[in-house]
Scaffold this motif. Sequence first.
Motif, PDB file in Angstrom:
ATOM      1  N   GLN A   9      -0.262   2.325   7.987  1.00 39.47           N
ATOM      2  CA  GLN A   9      -2.360   2.274   8.157  1.00 39.47           C
ATOM      3  C   GLN A   9      -2.322   1.699   9.659  1.00 39.47           C
ATOM      4  O   GLN A   9      -3.948   2.590   9.500  1.00 39.47           O
ATOM      5  CB  GLN A   9      -2.478   0.801   7.770  1.00 39.47           C
ATOM      6  CG  GLN A   9      -1.918   0.766   6.063  1.00 39.47           C
ATOM      7  CD  GLN A   9      -1.347  -0.944   5.082  1.00 39.47           C
ATOM      8  OE1 GLN A   9      -1.667  -1.422   4.645  1.00 39.47           O
ATOM      9  NE2 GLN A   9      -1.791  -1.824   6.258  1.00 39.47           N
TER      10      GLN A   9
ATOM     11  N   TYR B 182      -7.764  11.350   1.958  1.00 39.16           N
ATOM     12  CA  TYR B 182      -8.942  10.418   2.172  1.00 39.16           C
ATOM     13  C   TYR B 182     -10.370  11.009   1.977  1.00 39.16           C
ATOM     14  O   TYR B 182     -10.068  11.740   2.751  1.00 39.16           O
ATOM     15  CB  TYR B 182      -8.908   9.381   3.559  1.00 39.16           C
ATOM     16  CG  TYR B 182      -7.972   8.616   3.599  1.00 39.16           C
ATOM     17  CD1 TYR B 182      -7.636   7.515   3.546  1.00 39.16           C
ATOM     18  CD2 TYR B 182      -6.604   8.838   4.284  1.00 39.16           C
ATOM     19  CE1 TYR B 182      -7.068   5.859   3.387  1.00 39.16           C
ATOM     20  CE2 TYR B 182      -5.542   8.319   4.891  1.00 39.16           C
ATOM     21  CZ  TYR B 182      -5.841   6.905   3.976  1.00 39.16           C
ATOM     22  OH  TYR B 182      -5.290   5.547   4.893  1.00 39.16           O
TER      23      TYR B 182
ATOM     24  N   SER C 281      -6.240  -0.100  -6.209  1.00 35.02           N
ATOM     25  CA  SER C 281      -6.101   1.415  -6.824  1.00 35.02           C
ATOM     26  C   SER C 281      -5.315   2.400  -6.325  1.00 35.02           C
ATOM     27  O   SER C 281      -4.443   2.695  -6.757  1.00 35.02           O
ATOM     28  CB  SER C 281      -7.624   1.810  -7.711  1.00 35.02           C
ATOM     29  OG  SER C 281      -8.824   3.121  -6.439  1.00 35.02           O
ATOM     30  N   ASP C 282      -5.504   2.023  -4.856  1.00 35.55           N
ATOM     31  CA  ASP C 282      -4.146   2.191  -4.151  1.00 35.55           C
ATOM     32  C   ASP C 282      -2.408   2.143  -4.156  1.00 35.55           C
ATOM     33  O   ASP C 282      -2.000   2.086  -3.605  1.00 35.55           O
ATOM     34  CB  ASP C 282      -4.606   2.392  -2.578  1.00 35.55           C
ATOM     35  CG  ASP C 282      -5.949   3.772  -3.047  1.00 35.55           C
ATOM     36  OD1 ASP C 282      -6.141   4.673  -3.520  1.00 35.55           O
ATOM     37  OD2 ASP C 282      -7.011   2.461  -1.946  1.00 35.55           O
TER      38      ASP C 282
ATOM     39  N   LEU D  11      -9.451   1.264   1.350  1.00 32.27           N
ATOM     40  CA  LEU D  11      -7.840   1.360   0.350  1.00 32.27           C
ATOM     41  C   LEU D  11      -8.281   0.724  -0.539  1.00 32.27           C
ATOM     42  O   LEU D  11      -9.275  -0.886   0.024  1.00 32.27           O
ATOM     43  CB  LEU D  11      -6.596   0.406   0.975  1.00 32.27           C
ATOM     44  CG  LEU D  11      -5.847   2.088   1.971  1.00 32.27           C
ATOM     45  CD1 LEU D  11      -4.741   1.084   2.927  1.00 32.27           C
ATOM     46  CD2 LEU D  11      -5.357   3.109   1.427  1.00 32.27           C
TER      47      LEU D  11
ATOM     48  N   ILE E   3      -0.779   7.532   3.677  1.00 32.88           N
ATOM     49  CA  ILE E   3      -0.968   6.955   3.242  1.00 32.88           C
ATOM     50  C   ILE E   3      -1.233   7.932   1.339  1.00 32.88           C
ATOM     51  O   ILE E   3      -0.943   8.100   0.100  1.00 32.88           O
ATOM     52  CB  ILE E   3      -1.479   5.659   2.683  1.00 32.88           C
ATOM     53  CG1 ILE E   3      -0.984   4.879   3.975  1.00 32.88           C
ATOM     54  CG2 ILE E   3      -1.806   4.689   1.146  1.00 32.88           C
ATOM     55  CD1 ILE E   3      -1.249   3.798   4.359  1.00 32.88           C
ATOM     56  N   LYS E   4      -2.407   8.462   1.803  1.00 36.84           N
ATOM     57  CA  LYS E   4      -2.463   9.510   0.740  1.00 36.84           C
ATOM     58  C   LYS E   4      -4.467  10.422   1.505  1.00 36.84           C
ATOM     59  O   LYS E   4      -4.019  10.562   2.636  1.00 36.84           O
ATOM     60  CB  LYS E   4      -3.785   8.940  -0.963  1.00 36.84           C
ATOM     61  CG  LYS E   4      -4.681   7.508   0.973  1.00 36.84           C
ATOM     62  CD  LYS E   4      -6.296   7.644  -0.462  1.00 36.84           C
ATOM     63  CE  LYS E   4      -7.337   6.302  -0.063  1.00 36.84           C
ATOM     64  NZ  LYS E   4      -8.220   5.839  -1.343  1.00 36.84           N
TER      65      LYS E   4
ATOM     66  N   PRO F  84     -13.891   8.280   2.398  1.00 38.26           N
ATOM     67  CA  PRO F  84     -13.159   6.870   2.055  1.00 38.26           C
ATOM     68  C   PRO F  84     -13.663   5.614   2.754  1.00 38.26           C
ATOM     69  O   PRO F  84     -14.537   4.944   1.767  1.00 38.26           O
ATOM     70  CB  PRO F  84     -11.963   6.677   3.232  1.00 38.26           C
ATOM     71  CG  PRO F  84     -12.283   7.897   3.959  1.00 38.26           C
ATOM     72  CD  PRO F  84     -13.219   8.707   3.683  1.00 38.26           C
TER      73      PRO F  84
ATOM     74  N   SER G 260       0.825  -0.859  -0.355  1.00 34.30           N
ATOM     75  CA  SER G 260       0.183  -0.073   0.362  1.00 34.30           C
ATOM     76  C   SER G 260       0.731   1.524  -0.665  1.00 34.30           C
ATOM     77  O   SER G 260       0.508   2.027  -0.758  1.00 34.30           O
ATOM     78  CB  SER G 260      -0.778   0.189   1.261  1.00 34.30           C
ATOM     79  OG  SER G 260      -0.289  -0.032   2.475  1.00 34.30           O
ATOM     80  N   THR G 261       1.597   1.543   0.547  1.00 28.10           N
ATOM     81  CA  THR G 261       3.356   2.142   0.179  1.00 28.10           C
ATOM     82  C   THR G 261       4.668   1.531   0.645  1.00 28.10           C
ATOM     83  O   THR G 261       4.366   0.577   1.387  1.00 28.10           O
ATOM     84  CB  THR G 261       2.320   2.930   1.334  1.00 28.10           C
ATOM     85  OG1 THR G 261       3.562   4.113   1.602  1.00 28.10           O
ATOM     86  CG2 THR G 261       2.291   2.350   3.189  1.00 28.10           C
TER      87      THR G 261
END
Length: 397
Positions: free
Chosen positions: A312, A352, A367-368, A364, A349-350, A355, A281-282
């Motif tokens: 996370q 949100y 696409s992530d 998540l 991570i991004k 979400p 995820s990252t």
Amino acid sequence: MNKLVYRLTKAAALVASVFAVSAQAQDIKIGYTADQSASGVAELGISGRWGFEAAIEDINKAGGIMGRKLVGVVRDDQGTPPKAIQTVQELIDSEKVSGIVGPANSGNALAWLHIPQQKKVPVIVPIGTATEITTRYAKEPQNYLYRISMVDREQVALLGAYAVKASKDKKIAILADSTGYGQGGIKDATEILALHGVKPVAVEKYGPKDTDMTSQLNKIKAAGADTVIIYGIADGAAQVLRSMEKINYMPTTLGTWGNLSSLLPKMAGTKLAEHLIMAASTTEDTSAKTKALGQRVRVNFPTLTTFPCAAQAYDSVMLLAAAMKQANSTDGEKVAAALENLNSTEGVIKTYDKPFSKTNHEGLSVSDFYLARWKGSDVVRFEDSVYKSLTPADLKK
């Protein structure tokens, strides 16, 4: 006499008022429960803990929640369902937490998720990947289980898309451990490959304690597979890689994020570990934010390898806190409702943006995710021409 009664009543009211203000000013507790000592996922649980505590530190530096300090209460579930149930009951009943982040083991989550559901305590799972965690209570008026992690099916969607494009003749094999985790992986991988019009040329299993997989690999090799999806955790995958080397058969090899554990390079060696391409995820090298969090976590956990767990867990706390702020409450029902209509929230991570919804509690998705691999003692992003050619339409699930 009436004056005395009046004074006593007034004094009682004043005391009640003081206690009310005191209660209002009390710290807000959230719990963290995960294996940090006993099983193969303890490394993931430790990483998640330090991400959890880093987020609490940042929230308090920014003023807390509704002017109140956020306090983390940490418990080690020791990787077993009975202990996991005990820790959750303790967090909810004794510590009076307003939310929970955890666990690492999917089996533990499935053993206790009925408790916060019954007691209306929101949970965000930062590591466990079993699909049922967030869907078991989906038909209830309010589902209290959410997740910021890599759901099994979503991981396989990325691995399957890469496998189909990487294989010259679409000759893909699946090799999984014989646990429920591995067998679920066989089902997901077979179904996702079918969406691409591909049937695996071989499906083989190995025991979680097996150390020689040459028999299974010889069958896979004989079937002509040039790409193999391994569904198992790091120790098993390490034995697969060692067995591949033994028979001089090194196909394109893909695995899930459980292989982020340092067990993989320790058992297979750093050179062999580099051969496995994983879903993630990252990674620490993704952005300035992930790099900064990695540096903070390494103060407490110098041998950190499972960075996505820290990221996370960090984002799980941020989303839980944002929901409390938006609801202007720690009431479980109100916080859960806010999570399902959450304003834009910054994570590592991004960012949100809504979400979760009433019907989707996964923060998540495929696409992530992207691919990663071991490079020495670090996990780094992996990109090649095949990965760069993938489009959203390829990510079938």
